[in-house]
Design an enzyme around this catalytic site. Sequence first.
Site, PDB file in Angstrom:
ATOM      1  N   GLU A 150     112.420 -81.373  57.739  1.00 53.10           N
ATOM      2  CA  GLU A 150     113.311 -80.796  56.726  1.00 53.10           C
ATOM      3  C   GLU A 150     113.480 -79.295  56.973  1.00 53.10           C
ATOM      4  O   GLU A 150     114.589 -78.791  57.099  1.00 53.10           O
ATOM      5  CB  GLU A 150     112.718 -81.045  55.341  1.00 53.10           C
ATOM      6  CG  GLU A 150     113.529 -80.448  54.210  1.00 53.10           C
ATOM      7  CD  GLU A 150     112.796 -80.497  52.878  1.00 53.10           C
ATOM      8  OE1 GLU A 150     113.474 -80.445  51.847  1.00 53.10           O
ATOM      9  OE2 GLU A 150     111.553 -80.564  52.871  1.00 53.10           O
ATOM     10  N   HIS A 151     112.374 -78.560  57.013  1.00 50.38           N
ATOM     11  CA  HIS A 151     112.377 -77.128  57.331  1.00 50.38           C
ATOM     12  C   HIS A 151     111.723 -76.930  58.696  1.00 50.38           C
ATOM     13  O   HIS A 151     110.674 -77.510  58.966  1.00 50.38           O
ATOM     14  CB  HIS A 151     111.542 -76.319  56.325  1.00 50.38           C
ATOM     15  CG  HIS A 151     111.955 -76.451  54.896  1.00 50.38           C
ATOM     16  ND1 HIS A 151     111.488 -77.468  54.080  1.00 50.38           N
ATOM     17  CD2 HIS A 151     112.769 -75.691  54.135  1.00 50.38           C
ATOM     18  CE1 HIS A 151     112.002 -77.326  52.862  1.00 50.38           C
ATOM     19  NE2 HIS A 151     112.781 -76.264  52.872  1.00 50.38           N
TER      20      HIS A 151
END
Length: 422
Positions: free
Chosen positions: A320-321
């Site tokens: 995600e990040h």
Amino acid sequence: MKLVKTYGRTAKIAAALIASIEQRGAVSTARVEPVVRRILADVRKSGDTAVKKYAAKFDSLKKNQPLLVTREEMQAAWEATAPELQAAMMVARGNILAFAEAQLPKEWSISTADGVKTGQIIRPLGSVGCYVPGGRYPLPSTLLMTVTPAQVAGVERIVVCSPKPARETLAAAYLAGVNEFYRIGGAQAIAALAYGTALMQPVNKIVGPGNLFVTAAKQLVSTECGIDMPAGPTEIVVTSDQGYAPGIAADLVAQAEHDPETLAVLITSNEVLAKEVATEVKLQAKDNKLAKQSLTAQGAIFITKTIAEARDLTNRLAPEHLTVDSAADLKWVQNAGSVFVGDYAPQSMGDYISGPNHVLPTGRVGRVRGGLSVMDFVKVITVQEYTRKGLGKLGPHAIALATAEGLTGHARSVSVRMRSTR
């Protein structure tokens, strides 16, 4: 955090851990799916009665408290908000707005032959539901991240659902001009948005992050209502060989404090850096109970044999990040929700203020899409326009293809117009 080498004596341990991380999305939501299915079915059958029952049980809704939040409540929350927080919200909204406007797809047309025009027109969705988590922490930033791009897209009806909405979230709703806000959360909110109740009309699409119950509910209703993506418990991967250990550790701890299910990973071929980060994480998470819990359960540091292996593993995990060392690293990044570059780009800046959306794909969905954007709130509709001359030019080719496929009606629909004297 578990610290393992992907080679040598711990290679098998590392491979098993990586395999489990790769399966994180499906395995996690499967655990809660039976409960979620029951809630969805109950709301579909009993509507507001079921919604209120679950809101009282899970969201502390008082007996006579209305589900719908009034604009007066939002205004009161805004007026009770400290000036420095008001200013921060206005800066964040301005940056999100500017980024969404830059992302907005354009209408265009081209001519592929004389008398032929093709192109696209852009139309907003009619309605969207924005889910804003409200469990452990108030998340006014998520309200701004979901509502603002929908407004830029031109969505006419924007509905917000949030359990136990904090004053800060209500203040953000007032700033954003929200008119329809319900104090409900969980799978019951997703069901109400998808199926509708007497109080709430259904929406065309549901967006926003949530826990495993919300994520599973979104996936289950997606056959009847559009959704953005699975945006479940937070994920962070830092892929670095020369980064600043205290800063890397701070990012890992920061994301880990979101949820006990948070995935936090460092990938590096630099063993010295790996050990420095491990020490820093232990120190910085010492007094952060939730971060400590998730880092113990899901935290991992992988030491790879080469930089190339670290990069390959990063793309396999599709986080995600993702944080990388420099802009040059962007060349090898294939799968990620949002990328942060260098020592001076803490992931928290993306969570709040930078402008790119913080609603991002989890569970390896980063392999097929990026984060929430203004494109999630519009339809790109293609257009084709022909003159007699244009049809005469391209029609025979369409007839040839239709004939080859045995679709004589298709061929006739072209030829009859080519013979028309109108």
